[in-house]
Scaffold this motif. Sequence first.
Motif, PDB file in Angstrom:
ATOM      1  N   ALA A 717      35.197  13.786  63.191  1.00 16.54           N
ATOM      2  CA  ALA A 717      34.473  13.089  64.245  1.00 16.54           C
ATOM      3  C   ALA A 717      35.339  12.977  65.486  1.00 16.54           C
ATOM      4  CB  ALA A 717      34.044  11.710  63.753  1.00 16.54           C
ATOM      5  N   LEU A 718      36.609  12.683  65.286  1.00 16.81           N
ATOM      6  CA  LEU A 718      37.518  12.559  66.423  1.00 16.81           C
ATOM      7  C   LEU A 718      37.700  13.905  67.120  1.00 16.81           C
ATOM      8  CD1 LEU A 718      40.162  10.084  65.023  1.00 16.81           C
ATOM      9  CD2 LEU A 718      38.878   9.817  67.139  1.00 16.81           C
ATOM     10  N   ARG A 719      37.828  14.962  66.307  1.00 16.41           N
ATOM     11  CA  ARG A 719      38.006  16.291  66.909  1.00 16.41           C
ATOM     12  C   ARG A 719      36.780  16.657  67.740  1.00 16.41           C
ATOM     13  NH1 ARG A 719      40.282  19.629  68.085  1.00 16.41           N
ATOM     14  NH2 ARG A 719      40.528  21.447  66.770  1.00 16.41           N
ATOM     15  N   LEU A 720      35.594  16.370  67.208  1.00 17.06           N
ATOM     16  CA  LEU A 720      34.367  16.711  67.917  1.00 17.06           C
ATOM     17  C   LEU A 720      34.234  15.904  69.194  1.00 17.06           C
ATOM     18  CD1 LEU A 720      31.874  17.096  64.979  1.00 17.06           C
ATOM     19  CD2 LEU A 720      32.654  18.865  66.555  1.00 17.06           C
ATOM     20  N   THR A 721      34.830  14.713  69.195  1.00 16.10           N
ATOM     21  CA  THR A 721      34.736  13.870  70.373  1.00 16.10           C
ATOM     22  C   THR A 721      35.748  14.309  71.420  1.00 16.10           C
ATOM     23  OG1 THR A 721      34.283  12.172  68.780  1.00 16.10           O
ATOM     24  CG2 THR A 721      34.479  11.461  71.035  1.00 16.10           C
ATOM     25  N   GLY A 722      36.617  15.257  71.057  1.00 18.94           N
ATOM     26  CA  GLY A 722      37.512  15.787  72.074  1.00 18.94           C
ATOM     27  C   GLY A 722      38.977  15.509  71.837  1.00 18.94           C
ATOM     28  N   ALA A 723      39.351  15.062  70.626  1.00 19.15           N
ATOM     29  CA  ALA A 723      40.767  14.847  70.352  1.00 19.15           C
ATOM     30  C   ALA A 723      41.419  16.193  70.069  1.00 19.15           C
ATOM     31  CB  ALA A 723      40.938  13.916  69.167  1.00 19.15           C
ATOM     32  N   THR A 724      42.534  16.498  70.740  1.00 24.20           N
ATOM     33  CA  THR A 724      43.241  17.749  70.488  1.00 24.20           C
ATOM     34  C   THR A 724      44.048  17.591  69.201  1.00 24.20           C
ATOM     35  OG1 THR A 724      45.142  17.008  71.723  1.00 24.20           O
ATOM     36  CG2 THR A 724      43.469  18.187  72.951  1.00 24.20           C
ATOM     37  N   PRO A 804      36.933  22.092  64.490  1.00 29.62           N
ATOM     38  CA  PRO A 804      36.391  20.976  63.718  1.00 29.62           C
ATOM     39  C   PRO A 804      35.149  21.314  62.908  1.00 29.62           C
ATOM     40  CG  PRO A 804      35.980  20.701  66.055  1.00 29.62           C
ATOM     41  CD  PRO A 804      36.914  21.841  65.919  1.00 29.62           C
TER      42      PRO A 804
ATOM     43  N   THR B  90      39.326  22.299  73.338  1.00 26.79           N
ATOM     44  CA  THR B  90      39.080  20.883  73.056  1.00 26.79           C
ATOM     45  C   THR B  90      38.977  20.113  74.364  1.00 26.79           C
ATOM     46  OG1 THR B  90      40.314  21.081  71.003  1.00 26.79           O
ATOM     47  CG2 THR B  90      39.925  18.864  71.824  1.00 26.79           C
ATOM     48  N   ARG B  94      35.850  18.122  75.700  1.00 26.25           N
ATOM     49  CA  ARG B  94      35.941  16.689  75.928  1.00 26.25           C
ATOM     50  C   ARG B  94      35.406  16.329  77.313  1.00 26.25           C
ATOM     51  NH1 ARG B  94      41.727  14.948  75.046  1.00 26.25           N
ATOM     52  NH2 ARG B  94      42.057  15.305  77.259  1.00 26.25           N
ATOM     53  N   ASN B 105      28.368  11.434  63.212  1.00 23.37           N
ATOM     54  CA  ASN B 105      29.793  11.649  63.448  1.00 23.37           C
ATOM     55  C   ASN B 105      30.456  10.575  64.296  1.00 23.37           C
ATOM     56  OD1 ASN B 105      30.895  13.947  62.069  1.00 23.37           O
ATOM     57  ND2 ASN B 105      29.320  15.112  63.143  1.00 23.37           N
ATOM     58  N   VAL B 107      33.163   7.407  64.422  1.00 26.32           N
ATOM     59  CA  VAL B 107      34.386   7.043  63.704  1.00 26.32           C
ATOM     60  C   VAL B 107      34.190   5.642  63.139  1.00 26.32           C
ATOM     61  CG1 VAL B 107      36.865   6.731  63.864  1.00 26.32           C
ATOM     62  CG2 VAL B 107      35.740   8.482  65.242  1.00 26.32           C
ATOM     63  N   LEU B 118      35.637   6.613  73.346  1.00 27.82           N
ATOM     64  CA  LEU B 118      36.576   7.563  72.757  1.00 27.82           C
ATOM     65  C   LEU B 118      36.898   8.780  73.649  1.00 27.82           C
ATOM     66  CD1 LEU B 118      38.132   7.359  70.215  1.00 27.82           C
ATOM     67  CD2 LEU B 118      36.332   8.565  69.007  1.00 27.82           C
ATOM     68  N   LEU B 122      40.595   9.371  74.848  1.00 27.77           N
ATOM     69  CA  LEU B 122      41.311  10.581  74.444  1.00 27.77           C
ATOM     70  C   LEU B 122      41.736  11.371  75.676  1.00 27.77           C
ATOM     71  CD1 LEU B 122      39.191  11.678  71.390  1.00 27.77           C
ATOM     72  CD2 LEU B 122      41.573  10.933  71.366  1.00 27.77           C
TER      73      LEU B 122
END
Lengths: 811, 252
Positions: A717-724, A804, B90, B94, B105, B107, B118, B122
């Motif tokens: 979920a974090l990766r999909l939200t844009g976390a590298t 992801p 990414t 983002r 999805n 968190v 988020l 991020l």
Amino acid sequence: MIGIAARTLAARWAGFTGTALALVLGVALVTTTLLCLFATLDRRDGPPAWFAGADAVVIGTDGPGSVTTAAVPATAVTRLAGAEGVLSAVPDRRAPVEAAGRTWTARPWSTARFQTGGLVAGGAPDSGDEIVLPASAGAAPGSVLRVHTVDGPRVLTVSGVLEGSLPVAYVRDDVVTGWAGARVDAVALRLAPGAPAPAGLGADTRVLTGPDRVDAEPDPDAVRRMLGVTLLGNAAAVATLAATFVVAGTFSYSVAQRRRELALLRMSGAAPRQIRRMVRAEAMLVGLVAACLGTALGRLGAPPVAAWLVDAGFAPPDLTIRTEWAPIAAAGLVGLGTAWLGVTAAARRAGAVRPLEALRDAAVDRRVMGRGRWVGAALLGATAIGVVPLALGETTGVASAYVLLVTIATLLALALLTPVLVPLLLAPVTALTSSGVGLIGSANVRAGLRRTASTAAPVLITVGLAAATLASTATLTATAAAAERDRVTAEIVVSASGPVGLDRELVAGLAGVPGVAAVEPTAGASASVDAGSSGVRQVAVTYASSGIGTAMRLPLVAGALAGLDRPDTAAVSEATARDHGWQVGATAHLRPADGAAVRPTVVAVVADHAMGGSAALLSWPTAGGTAGRTSPDTAYVALAPGADPAAALRAVGALATAHGATAGATGDVLADRTAGDEEIDRLAVLSVIGLTITYTAISIATTFVMSTAARRRELTALRLTGATPLQLTTMIVVEVGLVVLAAVALAGLTTAVVLALTAAVLAGTGPLVLSVPWGPVALACAGCLLIALVAGLAPAADALRRPPLHAPGVR
Amino acid sequence: MRSPAPTTPADPAVRVRGLRKVHGCGDAAVRALDGVDVDFAATAFTAIMGPSGSGKSTLLHCAAGLDDPDAGDVRLAGTDLAGLDETARTLLRRDRVGFVFQSFNLVESLTVAMNVALPLVLGGRRPRAGEVDAALAAVGLAGTGGRRPAELSGGQQQRVAIARALVVAPAVVFADEPTGALDSTTGREVLAMLRDLVDTAGRTVVMVTHDPAAAAWGDRVVFLYDGRVAGELTAPTVETVTARLSALESAP
């Protein structure tokens, strides 16, 4: 339900692997230690050798169950000589001598006829300067031997050689009596045919017949055996305790994770009792498998461990491991019991799952602090607080055991409270975090309380146990050493290097060395004191004379040391005087381990801190009179004003070397002694730390393996939200770092409390020397951090490498 | 079947050319995309439809830079995806892309407000005061910021996901079966919200769905069959979409 339990185990083997691993390791350790313990305690296999030809042997004892031997009371010796059915009663006296590079027990020639193996050459020691040795010594009759005795070095002639290799040197009866004093170690009996062994000699004697006669032989490995038993006992206790905690932790984690599954079972009609039984059955199945694997592994591991114990000097060289079923069965049962205990709380929690929970799923742990945790923490906290006054009322030796108890109780209480304490501790850190990733990491720490607690608790216990025990032991040792350096005013210390001690000629000769003003011989011993309701206590005593005041500072509370020149007098420490009512003029009751009971009159009371851990100073005539002859082990040499210390040390050193002793400047000798003590402490503590770190690793790794699935979803979920990938790695490192940081902070708090308690225990013994061994403590911290980082990053590796998309939870 | 000439407005939000993608290898290889050319116009709501296994999800994943095509080019918001490494992609996702998935999805360990914030967090910036509240209010969830995702209903969670997708003002919002886990009433609310994004806020939405009723909310429907574009419809209705779909499925 057991069928379901078995199938659950099969399906969720990954989660149970950690539990099983912890149990297998625990059972293996307990098996190994019990097998070694059995082998260690199993004193001798051979038949009696010293008294093989005696019908019975009488020895002294400190009471039922005591392992130490004592002198045979004089009254018993007299009674035995005329007892009915006794043909002859031969008293055995023993004195240590050194010859041909090893230590022998000198015994009267009249007892030689009872030993296995007769003369193979030569004859009896008819003259006072003759000696009979076993064939293994390699000396022929007529050869001349230099023998170090308690009187001084002697040149003796070998008159005869006996078959075999017993470590015994026979001399004429009166010669041994001269060396050994009045003490009788055993009485060998020849009985009339058919006559029973004499009885009714009193509670402080034992009559040995048949194979038991071996107990009349000294155990040369007694000290090593005791060290080994202590070490092994500690290891087994730590292993069991740690295994219980890991099992409890992993099972409660697995129940928390499976709430939904359990609720589904409840919804399909399973009663709470059935759920409890199912969870218990899972634990028992894991326990059974672990017991089988663990005992097998422990049996395999025992010989190398035994070899290590022998090498390290913690066990007698003849230690042999055999497959004994009693310890193996006991270890298996410990494994099952540990599983049962560990699963209790988890089973109760599982039974309380409501069917409706099947419809909801929460990854946020809200009620981690159950009632059990609060109650447990309260009980442990109360224990810790309750022990403090006990520790404060004790001498440092006993107090350190209480300090360890406080340490463990505090750590366990804090470990139970981690779900409350960790977020509390991290609140300021979180408030200061401005970077986004840090924010998410610290939010995760607080939201995933169960995972946080499962990581923080073992780290806390490992680091806390290491830091608190190491620091408090080091502080005790350092403070005692400083006090000793401060106490001793004599410039030179002469130390014995063997059981013969400082011989009479050496002590006399030291006084004649130019520049020496006074020589004060002392000997340390242990003694038992009847402490009334609390049973018999072991205390340290020191043989000394009135001149001890010239060698060290002994601030008196009452009385005068002058009386210490008379037989049957003692000076006692303030604490001893208080505990037993032994004020000046009172009669003390003591039984030195090497002799019969003594009843000295108290002539002085000395400040506690000046006694160096001894409860009493007994006058030398007391030692010589009733307790058998004791050689000094240490002599304090005070120099005359204006004497050249270097020249005096050279002269004293030369004399000491000629008499098998060593001499050194006081500071150097005491420093060496401290280093030796610290080395033993360090070994013991490090073995415990090693064990707990192993469990920490298992515990943390298990938690992370079990939470991997949930973790992957979150990371995706974090990766999909844009976390590298870098951000995720940073987040996990921050998360793990914060948890370890919080645990280390709590461990530091515990250490501070324990050090404060140690300081309070040491109050009055001289200047406090706080000592924290930073190296091992840092090592424990780094080890825990590394384990936690590996465990935290491993499940994420997959999520980090790939886009992801492929993680579960994404369509 | 002939590929229809793609409609090409001045500057499409996503431009896909010659896209090929094979899943698996050897005998188990499945040709998911077999030369797809398509543009998704800006300020429009495009639905991608097709039978199961037609490659519609793969197309969405490749177009969004979540998956690597074996061949072909994707130009997303003016940037060529080829040649970007995972981190660069990414960052692009983002800043320029919003996602709405069937399985939300979110968190679970973070609050609703933090979930919405988020992408900003991020990206290394603190949300401005009221920014997150406004985003939540825009999806009708004002006042739920302090709750955890698990405390909300499925429809509410999907709306949180939409708020999160919108908080960075993305060039494209990709939605993969956004109503798949919702009942029809809640599903309609979510679709109306996506529609409104395009009409009122001027956003671009690309949605994969298998439900003609959902596809009918779009400006245009692109049909996929066997990894190829198999026609399209503008101004779709439930009836026209259903008819085209059954024609595709009964085709040899």
